[in-house]
Design a protein around this motif. Structure first.
Motif, short mmCIF file in Angstrom:
data_model
loop_
_atom_site.label_atom_id
_atom_site.label_comp_id
_atom_site.label_asym_id
_atom_site.label_seq_id
_atom_site.Cartn_x
_atom_site.Cartn_y
_atom_site.Cartn_z
N ARG A 125 7.24 8.07 -8.43
CA ARG A 125 6.66 8.99 -7.46
C ARG A 125 6.71 10.42 -7.98
O ARG A 125 7.61 10.79 -8.72
CB ARG A 125 7.40 8.90 -6.12
CG ARG A 125 7.33 7.52 -5.47
CD ARG A 125 7.96 7.58 -4.08
NE ARG A 125 7.93 6.28 -3.41
CZ ARG A 125 8.94 5.43 -3.39
NH1 ARG A 125 10.07 5.73 -4.03
NH2 ARG A 125 8.84 4.28 -2.75
N GLU A 318 20.02 5.80 -2.92
CA GLU A 318 18.87 4.90 -2.83
C GLU A 318 19.31 3.64 -2.09
O GLU A 318 20.30 3.01 -2.44
CB GLU A 318 18.37 4.56 -4.23
CG GLU A 318 17.14 3.67 -4.24
CD GLU A 318 16.63 3.43 -5.65
OE1 GLU A 318 15.57 2.80 -5.79
OE2 GLU A 318 17.31 3.87 -6.60
N THR A 320 17.85 -0.09 -0.62
CA THR A 320 16.78 -1.08 -0.57
C THR A 320 17.22 -2.23 0.32
O THR A 320 18.38 -2.65 0.30
CB THR A 320 16.45 -1.63 -1.98
OG1 THR A 320 17.63 -2.18 -2.56
CG2 THR A 320 15.92 -0.53 -2.87
N SER A 330 12.49 0.51 0.96
CA SER A 330 13.35 1.38 0.15
C SER A 330 13.34 2.79 0.70
O SER A 330 12.35 3.23 1.30
CB SER A 330 12.87 1.40 -1.31
OG SER A 330 11.58 1.96 -1.41
N ALA A 429 12.12 9.99 0.21
CA ALA A 429 11.03 9.07 -0.10
C ALA A 429 11.27 7.75 0.62
O ALA A 429 12.40 7.25 0.70
CB ALA A 429 10.94 8.83 -1.61
N LEU A 430 10.20 7.18 1.14
CA LEU A 430 10.23 5.88 1.81
C LEU A 430 9.17 4.98 1.19
O LEU A 430 8.06 5.44 0.87
CB LEU A 430 9.97 6.02 3.31
CG LEU A 430 10.98 6.83 4.12
CD1 LEU A 430 10.48 7.00 5.55
CD2 LEU A 430 12.34 6.14 4.13
N GLY A 431 9.49 3.71 1.03
CA GLY A 431 8.53 2.78 0.48
C GLY A 431 8.65 1.41 1.11
O GLY A 431 9.74 0.99 1.50
N GLU A 433 7.10 -2.51 0.24
CA GLU A 433 6.26 -3.33 -0.62
C GLU A 433 6.51 -4.80 -0.35
O GLU A 433 7.59 -5.20 0.11
CB GLU A 433 6.51 -3.02 -2.09
CG GLU A 433 7.92 -3.27 -2.58
CD GLU A 433 8.04 -2.97 -4.07
OE1 GLU A 433 7.45 -3.70 -4.88
OE2 GLU A 433 8.74 -1.98 -4.40
N ASN A 443 1.88 -1.91 -1.58
CA ASN A 443 2.93 -0.91 -1.76
C ASN A 443 2.53 0.33 -0.98
O ASN A 443 1.53 0.99 -1.30
CB ASN A 443 3.10 -0.57 -3.25
CG ASN A 443 4.33 0.28 -3.51
OD1 ASN A 443 4.64 1.19 -2.76
ND2 ASN A 443 5.03 -0.01 -4.60
N SER A 445 3.92 4.03 0.56
CA SER A 445 5.02 4.99 0.37
C SER A 445 4.68 6.33 0.97
O SER A 445 3.50 6.69 1.14
CB SER A 445 5.33 5.16 -1.12
OG SER A 445 4.25 5.74 -1.81
N LEU A 447 6.37 10.50 0.97
CA LEU A 447 7.30 11.39 0.26
C LEU A 447 7.21 12.79 0.84
O LEU A 447 6.12 13.28 1.13
CB LEU A 447 6.94 11.42 -1.24
CG LEU A 447 7.62 12.48 -2.11
CD1 LEU A 447 9.07 12.10 -2.35
CD2 LEU A 447 6.89 12.62 -3.45
#
Length: 993
Positions: A125, A318, A320, A330, A429-431, A433, A443, A445, A447
């Motif tokens: 990212r 981080e 997940t 994540s 940040a967020l994601g 997937e 995916n 995301s 930010l």
């Protein structure tokens, strides 16, 4: 709107027979993804959104992991970047003369095309721009000091244009820092690096991770402490005046200085030098002992640092979580800070208007000045101008003015002036997937990240300095009697100084010194104020990518498509004292009148007095040297759509085609950029791979508007001058056409089956168009002063603020430049890398070699000047360029036996030409001179102990203690290219619980 570009069919055919290479660096190998021996796993590799195994990626990717870095002493992110053969002209150490204001930050500069023209990712990212740009180019960049190095798992380097995949900024390549998201346990590490003349560098790291099955959490904390290393602690950094024709490092506007007899409205006689100039000027060369005594001068570099006191903190978490459906969520949180609390600089800056005859800002010394009266008793040349009986009715009474001081407030006696640079970055940040029931991968995301900076540099307030010379200085001054009722005199004479602080003057005590005449710290503080701003750079981003496979006539085609929207915001808030919307003029009376008239007043600081040209120049502020700034607050939204296709044309031939449409809106418009990449397994040993693409980069907000000021050395004046830069609304995007050609040869049974060999050769080319630069002030000078005298008809004549009679280039005080689209740049070169690994007794022996040769770096013609060859030159006189070294290479040998690893690395940087010598130097007959090639050796040793739970490492950098080669710059070396620290010894420890 920009014209849509496409790749010519002949280039597609050519690419099909091409290949890009790997890169072996130092004692580790940045291994090409196609040559790695890891198990095949389909993942998203840097340079593509299509899931594939790294060995099948048809783009040139080099990879280095954390253990490989550990084997060469765990270098910092900056040290890693500076060793890359593909990187040149990197900021990372204090360098206030070429990159002023960037202390505490660092960047990547791939292929020397500019630190803002390569994309820096963290876990795939984007990152936010650092708050302050490279001032000489007005180019924003990503500060790699904020990368959580403790948590790094690997670094992936894409040496290819990638705008078709990632959009703006990926012109020269991509650097993707990837963290250890699956780490479990607790790891503690620390190291100390000994640097002669300094208290050394220390770092500490903590990494913790836990896995509950569905949820994994990894948290890291990093701490770095760097201690000051003064320039004066390196003998080569302070050279005699005009050494080898280098006039930089010394000033012609010094303290002690000179004095001109004056009638108050005009100068009436020649200069009278302070009698102690010769004693305060510093060491002379053996061959030319009178050189530093030719005029009043001093070495300002003596007060500067090669390393600033700096403290950095970095916190990264981080998380997940895998749902039962297989989807993975994540989240990342990053906070990083960098503090440079005591940035050292010259004791003061010189006035932009050297001869100022305004009563309220001029440097007039009245006949009753106690410093002048004392000097008149000792030296007859001052006697006609001193009178202890002359009196005035107040600060505005000029009847006793006798001399005009030519110099700066503080100089040879020090102390250094101190400023500060502080930065902090927050990133969330967020994601999400996963895979849909249809088999499509998705995916999503989001930010948000913001970088905040506060930059302070002290300068002298013009009006306060003038008042103090007349005896009306200080914070407690009241009444109309100079030197009484809390009023203080500023003393410009050498009798205010007990001893100089200069190389070669050690032990000298001024016999004329009178402590009663010395300038007090309180007066100095009252005369100065911080010029600076608080700046925020913000990035918000959302994107969505869908990928999968489609079967077409029995062939599986990989594909990916996505949308992205990002918003950039840039806010500059100048300090009140240097805010040109509040204080555009030099005196308080002028500023009050301007504010009363309103900001739309046609009159700008028009005092109507002799010598007021300096503050008629669009309002440069209250200070003698640094200009203020105007507030700035702007934002832009950039929307994009992209698509990729991976086409297996045969079992051994794959083509990847991608394209991106990106819309900036407004005057910038939109861009369409395609890319084609081809990978051919020609045989078991040979792999061919190549790519061609168009890339682009839109202007950043600070290039589109606002005003900023930098200090640059202006040759005709022999000193630094302020260069005011103004944004331009209608800039075109900059773009490039890129190509990579190469081959990789791999044999696991080389030399009769005793070892494995990988050899790579890579040809690369960048044709760069419309680069966004600020106008080169040297070119403007050449056009406006064709024979050294101002041509009033020149369209650039109005860009200069002039002193004196306003006709000569030596009279330049300030220069105004605009952001423009500059001349085209074409560069190409070759990367060669070799890695050979074989068994040697009970261990493994690995040889590595890497060579990067830049074949050309041609700058095209423009309205500001003809084209030129920038290859193999320092390019210090071209603001938008950095040094372009033709040849860089490394040789390494590594031996691994059990728990022990030994590394020896030879580093080579080729020679190149520095600037022409100072035209006024006694030995100015020297033409352009070589900056010598430079060879250093590094040794590394590490061992595992405590059943592998602990490790100790020892590194010796620059084993033979080689000085950096000499260059005609202020510090007498090239900070962008060479390391000035000499031999360094680093000891580290890592322990896992």
């Amino acid at each position: 709107m920009r014209i849509i570009r496409s790749i010519h069919p002949s280039m597609v055919f050519m690419v099909a027979s091409m290949v890009t290479s790997s890169l072996a660096i130092s004692g580790w190998a940045l291994t090409p993804a196609s040559a790695q021996d890891e198990a095949v796993e389909e993942v998203v590799v840097t340079g593509s959104y299509i899931r594939q195994s790294p060995e099948d990626a048809p783009v040139p990717i080099d990879v280095v992991d954390s253990e490989e870095l550990f084997n060469v002493g765990s270098p910092s992110v900056v040290e890693l970047v500076k060793t890359l053969g593909v990187s040149s002209g990197v900021d990372g150490e204090t360098n206030q003369f070429q990159s002023n204001g960037l202390e505490g930050t660092a960047n990547v500069n791939l292929r020397g095309l500019g630190a803002g023209r390569n994309l820096v990712l963290l876990n795939g990212r984007r990152n936010v721009w650092s708050p302050y740009p490279i001032a000489e180019q007005q180019q924003l960049f990503v500060d790699i000091n904020m990368i959580p190095s403790v948590a790094l798992d690997r670094v992936e380097l894409l040496k290819d244009g990638a705008a078709a995949t990632y959009g703006s900024d990926a012109i020269s390549g991509v650097v993707n820092f990837i963290t250890r998201s699956d780490f479990e346990g607790l790891e503690v590490s620390g190291s100390f690096k000994e640097i002669s003349g300094s208290d050394g560098d220390a770092d500490f790291g903590l990494l913790w991770g836990t896995d509950s099955g569905a949820t994994n959490i990894v948290t890291s904390f990093g701490y770095v402490r760097r201690n000051e290393l003064a320039a004066k602690d390196r003998n080569w950094a302070i050279q005699p005046y005009n050494y080898n024709g280098n006039g930089k490092g010394y000033t012609g506007i010094p303290n002690p200085g000179s004095f001109f007899p004056t009638s108050g409205t005009a100068i009436t006689g020649g200069a009278i030098r302070d009698p102690r100039c010769a004693d305060f000027s510093g060491a002379a060369s053996v061959d030319n002992p009178d050189a530093p005594r030719a005029n009043c001068t001093y070495n300002y570099v003596y007060f500067d640092n090669l390393i600033e006191d700096e403290t950095r903190h970095n916190f990264f978490t981080e998380v997940t979580h895998e749902f039962t459906s297989g989807a993975e969520l994540s989240a990342e949180l990053l906070y990083a800070s960098s503090e440079v609390p005591h940035w050292k600089s010259s004791p003061s800056y010189p006035p932009q208007t050297l001869v100022d005859l305004r009563p309220d800002t001029g440097r007039f010394v009245p006949s009753y000045h106690p410093g002048l009266v004392a000097m008149a008793d000792l030296y007859s040349e001052f006697a006609p101008y001193a009178s202890s009986t002359c009196s005035v009715s107040g600060a505005s009474d000029t009847s006793c003015d006798a001399l005009l001081f030519f110099g700066r407030p503080f100089g040879a006696s020090g102390p250094a002036e101190e400023g500060s640079r502080n930065y902090d970055t927050t990133r969330i940040a967020l994601g999400l997937e996963g895979t849909l029931d249809s088999g499509l991968d998705y995916n999503l995301s989001a930010l948000w990240t913001e970088a905040h900076g506060e930059n302070r540099t002290n300068d002298t307030i013009a009006e306060n300095w003038s008042l103090a010379l007349r005896g009306f200085g200080g914070p407690d001054c009241i009444g109309n009697t100079p030197g009484a009722n809390g009023c203080q005199f500023y003393n410009p004479f050498s009798n205010a100084i007990e001893s100089p602080l200069q190389k070669g003057t050690e032990g000298f005590v001024n016999p004329d010194y009178d402590p009663a005449l010395a300038n007090s710290p309180e007066l100095r503080e009252w005369m100065t104020e911080a010029v600076g701003s608080k700046t925020d750079s913000t990035l918000s981003l959302v994107d969505a990518v869908v990928s999968g496979e489609a079967n077409m006539r029995g062939t599986d085609i990989g594909w990916a498509a996505g949308l992205q929207s990002r918003r950039e915001e840039y806010v500059v808030k100048p300090f009140e004292g240097s805010n040109l919307d509040i204080n555009p003029c030099q005196t308080e009376a002028e500023n009050e009148a301007w504010r009363a008239a309103g900001s739309d007043s046609a009159t700008f600081c028009n005092a109507g007095k002799p010598g007021d040209v300096s503050d008629d120049y669009e309002g440069s502020g209250r200070f003698i040297f640094l200009a203020g700034a105007t507030p700035f607050d702007d934002a832009q939204t950039i929307n994009a759509a992209f698509v990729e296709l991976a086409l297996p044309l045969a079992d051994n031939l794959e083509t990847q085609i991608s394209a991106r449409y990106e819309d900036y809106g407004g005057d910038t418009g939109s861009s369409f950029d395609p890319k084609i990449a081809v990978r051919l397994e020609a045989s078991d040993a040979w792999t061919l791979r190549g790519s061609a693409s168009t890339t682009f980069r839109g202007p950043t907000l600070n290039q589109l508007g606002g005003r900023s000021t930098t200090l640059s050395f202006v040759g005709p004046t022999g000193t630094f001058r302020a260069v005011d830069t103004f944004g331009t609304e209608d800039l075109d995007p900059e773009s490039a056409t890129t190509a990579n050609l190469g081959a990789i040869f791999t044999r696991d049974d080389f030399a009769m089956g005793k070892g494995s060999l990988t050899v790579s050769v890579d040809y690369w080319r960048f044709d760069f168009e419309d680069p966004i630069i600020k106008e080169d002030f040297n070119s403007l000078i050449a056009l406006a002063f064709p024979d050294g005298t101002l041509d009033p008809s020149s369209p650039y004549a109005s860009r200069f603020n002039l002193a004196g009679d306003g006709t000569s280039s030596s009279d330049i005080q300030r220069i105004k430049v605009n952001m423009i689209n500059g001349p085209d740049i074409d560069t190409d070169g070759i990367d060669v890398a070799v890695m050979y690994e074989t068994d040697a007794g009970p261990g493994t022996l690995t040889y590595t070699g890497q060579l990067t040769q830049t074949l050309s770096y041609d700058v095209g013609a423009s309205e500001l000047g003809s084209g030129f060859d920038a290859l193999g030159t320092l390019n210090d006189n071209v603001a938008y360029l950095r040094p372009v070294v033709e040849l860089k290479g490394k040789l390494g040998v590594k031996y691994e036996r059990g728990d022990n690893t030994y590394n020896l690395v030879a580093n080579y940087t080729g020679d190149y030409e520095d600037n022409p010598p100072n035209a006024s130097a006694p030995n100015s007959g020297f033409g352009p001179r070589d900056i010598d090639d430079h060879i250093t050796f590094d040794m590394h040793y590490n061992t595992s102990i405590n059943n592998g739970n602990s490790a100790v490492w020892l590194s010796i950098y620059n084993l033979t203690d080689e000085d950096p080669p000499y260059a005609r710059l202020d510090l007498n070396y090239d900070p962008y290219t060479h390391n000035p620290f000499g031999r360094m010894i680093k000891l580290g420890l890592r322990h896992s619980f």
